[in-house]
Design an enzyme around this catalytic site. Sequence first.
Site, PDB file in Angstrom:
ATOM      1  CE  LYS A   1      -3.931  -1.922   2.175  1.00 53.47           C
ATOM      2  NZ  LYS A   1      -4.917  -1.692   3.343  1.00 53.47           N
TER       3      LYS A   1
ATOM      4  CG  ASP B   1      -8.053   0.404   3.698  1.00 51.55           C
ATOM      5  OD1 ASP B   1      -8.816  -0.633   3.145  1.00 51.55           O
ATOM      6  OD2 ASP B   1      -6.672   0.612   3.513  1.00 51.55           O
TER       7      ASP B   1
END
Length: 280
Positions: A70, A107
Amino acid sequence: MTTTPADLYCVMGNPVAHSRSPAIHARFAELTGQHIRYERRLIPLDGFAEGVRAFAAEGGRGCNVTVPFKFEVPALASQCSERVHLAGAANTLVFQPDGSIHADNTDGLGLVADITRNAGVSLQGARVLLVGAGGAAAGVLGPLLHAGAQHITIANRTVAKAQALVASHSALASLQKAELKAFAPQVLEANFDVIINATASSLVGADVPVPACVLRPGSLAYDMMYGPAAQGFLDWAQRHGAVPRDGLGMLVEQAAEAFALWRGVRPPSAQVLHEMQQAA
Ligand code: ATR
């Protein structure tokens, strides 16, 4: 019968075999009538940029990115959303028709959607304790501020990392008129409305890294993990009268945000979460 090939998406990670994203996106596609194929791609630890290039060359339309890549996304994306800039990490890539790559981080949106819509707990004016200051915590802090949390305390074993998160989010916090503080876990105040565990403490068999005085009857105690990895935290929360919730809803909701970015269609995420909870 359709003859057009399905649009291709994937999740890239290492490891990636455990990922539930293919099942979630397949169900979203079924329920919205979208013609997509979503696969898992195991990427060598030193091969993320190459993996992204190869997938785009194969005709991929976008992908999700999971551990440990990420943080590598911002360096290779053409454009990053404000959420990516704040978190320093991204979980969703959109391959644009002109060859550019747009990066977003869904997220935190997923966490906020699960807390507010699925659990029915308002974050407007809420006192929130965020436990942990690693990538998982960084990914949700901006969206928690945008959702109206008024006091956010970040508690982390390594206080300097919590302080760094406060510094990187201080401009947004003042814009939102929110108070943002960093503490060591031992010196916390009590009486939070929502406690979010963004550490992997349960996974490594460690004790919950904050004292039980942070919980009060009825407060929401949320672990961003799900399954056995969340169990220690959830048991602890329940023993102290809080309302435990695991991160399965966050997983489904962050996927729904990615699906909406790619397809322009919002899938019925609450229904899919309900189906997954029933199947568990
Ligand atoms: P992630 O991307 O999942 O957030 P990370 O960046 O490695 O992973 O961060 C892990 C977080 O869990 C950190 O906040 C870490 O605390 P430190 O910053 O002090 O290392 C926290 N953590 C991991 N194991 C822990 C434990 N046994 N007790 C307390 N905190 C722990």
